[in-house]
Design a protein around this motif. Structure first.
Motif, PDB file in Angstrom:
ATOM      1  N   LEU A 394      -8.338  38.186  -6.356  1.00 18.75           N
ATOM      2  CA  LEU A 394      -9.112  37.395  -7.311  1.00 18.75           C
ATOM      3  C   LEU A 394      -8.532  35.980  -7.371  1.00 18.75           C
ATOM      4  N   PRO A 395      -9.278  34.972  -6.926  1.00 16.81           N
ATOM      5  CA  PRO A 395      -8.774  33.592  -6.969  1.00 16.81           C
ATOM      6  C   PRO A 395      -8.484  33.157  -8.404  1.00 16.81           C
ATOM      7  N   LEU A 396      -7.394  32.455  -8.582  1.00 19.94           N
ATOM      8  CA  LEU A 396      -7.007  32.028  -9.926  1.00 19.94           C
ATOM      9  C   LEU A 396      -7.938  30.942 -10.459  1.00 19.94           C
ATOM     10  N   ALA A 397      -8.614  30.239  -9.560  1.00 19.67           N
ATOM     11  CA  ALA A 397      -9.515  29.156  -9.979  1.00 19.67           C
ATOM     12  C   ALA A 397     -10.660  29.659 -10.854  1.00 19.67           C
ATOM     13  N   SER A 398     -10.963  30.952 -10.798  1.00 22.84           N
ATOM     14  CA  SER A 398     -12.036  31.509 -11.624  1.00 22.84           C
ATOM     15  C   SER A 398     -11.564  31.876 -13.022  1.00 22.84           C
ATOM     16  N   ASN A 399     -10.263  31.807 -13.261  1.00 21.33           N
ATOM     17  CA  ASN A 399      -9.704  32.158 -14.557  1.00 21.33           C
ATOM     18  C   ASN A 399      -9.923  31.017 -15.555  1.00 21.33           C
ATOM     19  N   PRO A 400     -10.450  31.294 -16.755  1.00 24.02           N
ATOM     20  CA  PRO A 400     -10.744  30.213 -17.706  1.00 24.02           C
ATOM     21  C   PRO A 400      -9.509  29.433 -18.141  1.00 24.02           C
ATOM     22  N   ARG A 401      -8.374  30.109 -18.328  1.00 22.13           N
ATOM     23  CA  ARG A 401      -7.151  29.393 -18.732  1.00 22.13           C
ATOM     24  C   ARG A 401      -6.678  28.484 -17.602  1.00 22.13           C
ATOM     25  N   ALA A 402      -6.815  28.963 -16.354  1.00 23.09           N
ATOM     26  CA  ALA A 402      -6.429  28.146 -15.210  1.00 23.09           C
ATOM     27  C   ALA A 402      -7.268  26.869 -15.158  1.00 23.09           C
ATOM     28  N   LYS A 403      -8.562  26.989 -15.461  1.00 23.84           N
ATOM     29  CA  LYS A 403      -9.427  25.803 -15.484  1.00 23.84           C
ATOM     30  C   LYS A 403      -8.974  24.824 -16.551  1.00 23.84           C
ATOM     31  N   MET A 404      -8.622  25.358 -17.727  1.00 26.26           N
ATOM     32  CA  MET A 404      -8.165  24.497 -18.819  1.00 26.26           C
ATOM     33  C   MET A 404      -6.886  23.757 -18.452  1.00 26.26           C
ATOM     34  N   MET A 405      -6.019  24.425 -17.682  1.00 26.85           N
ATOM     35  CA  MET A 405      -4.722  23.854 -17.320  1.00 26.85           C
ATOM     36  C   MET A 405      -4.780  23.034 -16.037  1.00 26.85           C
ATOM     37  N   GLY A 406      -5.938  22.996 -15.395  1.00 30.18           N
ATOM     38  CA  GLY A 406      -6.069  22.231 -14.170  1.00 30.18           C
ATOM     39  C   GLY A 406      -5.459  22.906 -12.953  1.00 30.18           C
ATOM     40  N   ILE A 407      -5.324  24.223 -13.006  1.00 27.56           N
ATOM     41  CA  ILE A 407      -4.726  24.971 -11.896  1.00 27.56           C
ATOM     42  C   ILE A 407      -5.815  25.289 -10.869  1.00 27.56           C
ATOM     43  N   LYS A 408      -5.581  24.886  -9.642  1.00 26.16           N
ATOM     44  CA  LYS A 408      -6.584  25.097  -8.598  1.00 26.16           C
ATOM     45  C   LYS A 408      -6.103  26.055  -7.511  1.00 26.16           C
ATOM     46  N   ASP A 409      -4.804  26.213  -7.364  1.00 24.09           N
ATOM     47  CA  ASP A 409      -4.247  27.038  -6.289  1.00 24.09           C
ATOM     48  C   ASP A 409      -3.687  28.341  -6.851  1.00 24.09           C
ATOM     49  N   GLY A 410      -3.896  29.422  -6.099  1.00 25.37           N
ATOM     50  CA  GLY A 410      -3.299  30.692  -6.484  1.00 25.37           C
ATOM     51  C   GLY A 410      -4.295  31.818  -6.585  1.00 25.37           C
TER      52      GLY A 410
END
Length: 478
Positions: A394-410
């Motif tokens: 599961l790509p982390l980019a689809s995670n809502p918290r990751a989007k809020m934090m600007g996380i694109k990789d993982g």
């Protein structure tokens, strides 16, 4: 009327790293008479020159990165230029101050561990030690060390935890100034202008990532197709992509045949004749156990060809009353494993209940940016048929918290036993993956199914929610 008192079991521990420290503490807690011999300081290289200082340096690098990445979140840093117009400032790294801080942290951690041992009743001896058969340790005490008048420490049980040191190549001998091992990096007064890192394993990748974040130009020389060759292929691919995107030069399928010092830097010559010039070079080509010349062979203790001590799952060597723990053994070279091995050794030696170490259940982490955390069976083992399992990523980019934090990789990757859905492993690539892997480690250790993991309530929004989402996606229909 005469009374006979049972003599305390005498334990002698050679080496005060994580394995030796934990063994000594466990022995004292169970009432044994414990003596620990250490030549540098309690905590060993893990605390003084390796794990604690290196991860402290990486924390500084992460702080530097977070400032630079804040622009994506709408946070901008400006100062007024000479013309009165805004100008974007540079992020300055005072490496001398950074190194002073991290070495201070390492010393403080060592002192804290020392205090814990003294409080538990462990006798500490500062000096060089070697085995005298299987019944004692001969110690040459350090000059100026008061109160340590031991020549020979008698013991019923011995624990060897002498650790390992950086591997030195004849073609690239460190000088401590330009050509460095990872224990010598903390002498640097400024961020290297151009750091050449030889070796793309865990140590090389971590320092390459950190120094690039601190502002150094970095060239990573890798003899393999990809960085981190022993890790999950998807995870290694993410890290290499991030490295290159951040401006690091990665030379794959390249082998350094020699590193020499020049007038104002270093020159690396590759096996194909190419050369790379830099200001400094870090040699990260593995380590060797500190087992030579300490009486192991004379005591009948079996070693591998590489010099590592052979141990079984309760950390016992080929001699019944001699145990070993840490990087000097055939176990995984992780501080967490060393600590568990030291404690397991002492519990077994004292006749207490003990669970043999299951290496497959050990969670490990690589402190690059982002981090890579793993536990259990690997995808490669599943694909090769060694383990039977299903895989979900599961790509982390689809995670809502990751989007809020600007996380694109993982990503979060879960492995579950085919049919039963029992969690048998996983991989997490994310900021602070070392903190996120623990739920998967629990699932592997206690053989939870994906449905049991999915029934736990994660915080919304949270990065850990991706673990639950992956488990739900692997639901077993009954």
């Amino acid at each position: 009327m005469a009374y006979e008192f049972e003599r305390k079991q005498r334990i002698a521990v050679l080496g005060g790293g994580p394995g030796g420290y934990e063994a000594a503490l466990a022995g004292a807690q169970q009432g044994a008479d414990v003596t620990l011999v250490e030549r540098v300081g309690v905590g060993g290289s893990a605390v003084i020159t390796d794990v604690v200082p290196s991860k402290s340096l990486i924390a500084t690098a992460e702080a530097s990165n977070s400032i630079g990445d804040a622009t994506d979140l709408g946070v901008q840093f400006f100062v007024r230029g000479a013309s009165g117009k805004p100008a974007r400032p540079d992020v300055a790294i005072n490496l001398a101050a950074v190194n002073k801080r991290l070495l201070s942290l390492a010393r403080q951690q060592s002192e804290d561990l020392k205090a814990s041992l003294i409080h538990a009743g462990v006798r500490l001896v500062h000096g060089e030690g070697r085995l005298d058969g299987t019944s004692g340790i001969i110690v040459s005490t350090a000059p100026g060390d008061s109160g340590t008048d031991f020549d020979r420490i008698e013991a019923d049980t011995l624990v060897v935890s002498v650790g390992a040191s950086p591997r030195i190549l004849d073609t690239a001998v460190p000088d401590g100034e330009r050509i460095l091992t990872w224990t010598q990096l903390y002498n640097l007064k400024a961020v290297p202008e151009h750091l050449i890192v030889v070796g793309s394993g865990v140590t090389g990748a971590e320092f390459a990532s950190a120094y690039r974040a601190l502002g150094a130009d970095v060239t990573l020389i890798s003899s393999r197709d990809q960085v981190l060759p022993g890790e999950d292929a998807d995870a290694a691919r993410v890290i290499e992509d991030v490295f290159k995107r951040n401006g690091m030069v990665v030379l794959s399928k390249s082998r350094a045949s020699s590193i020499v010092r020049t007038t104002d830097g270093v020159l690396a010559t590759l096996s194909d004749g190419r050369t790379v010039e830099g200001s400094h070079c870090l040699m990260a080509v593995g380590s060797v156990p500190n087992t030579a010349g300490i009486g192991l062979e004379e005591a009948g203790i079996q070693l591998t060809e590489s010099g590592h001590i052979r141990v079984n799952r309760v950390s016992r060597t080929s001699m019944p009353n001699v145990y070993a723990a840490g990087d000097c053994t055939t176990e995984l070279p992780l501080a967490s494993v060393a600590s568990m091995a030291g404690r397991t050794a002492m519990l077994h030696a004292m006749g207490d209940a003990v669970n043999p170490i299951e290496i497959r259940n050990v969670a490990s982490n690589i402190f690059t940016q982002p981090e890579i955390a793993t536990v259990g069976w690997t995808q490669k083992q599943i694909e090769e048929g060694i383990a039977q399992g299903d895989i979900y990523k599961l790509p982390l980019a689809s995670n809502p918290r990751a989007k809020m934090m600007g996380i694109k990789d993982g990503f979060v990757k879960l492995f579950a036993r085919t049919g039963s859905g029992t969690v048998i492993g996983g991989v997490i690539v994310a900021p602070k993956a070392s903190e996120l892997i623990f739920p998967l480690a629990l699932a592997v250790e206690h053989r939870l199914t994906v449905d049991q993991v999915a029934r736990a309530f994660p915080v919304y929004p949270s990065l850990s929610g991706s673990i639950t989402d992956a488990a739900r996606a692997m639901h077993i229909v009954r």
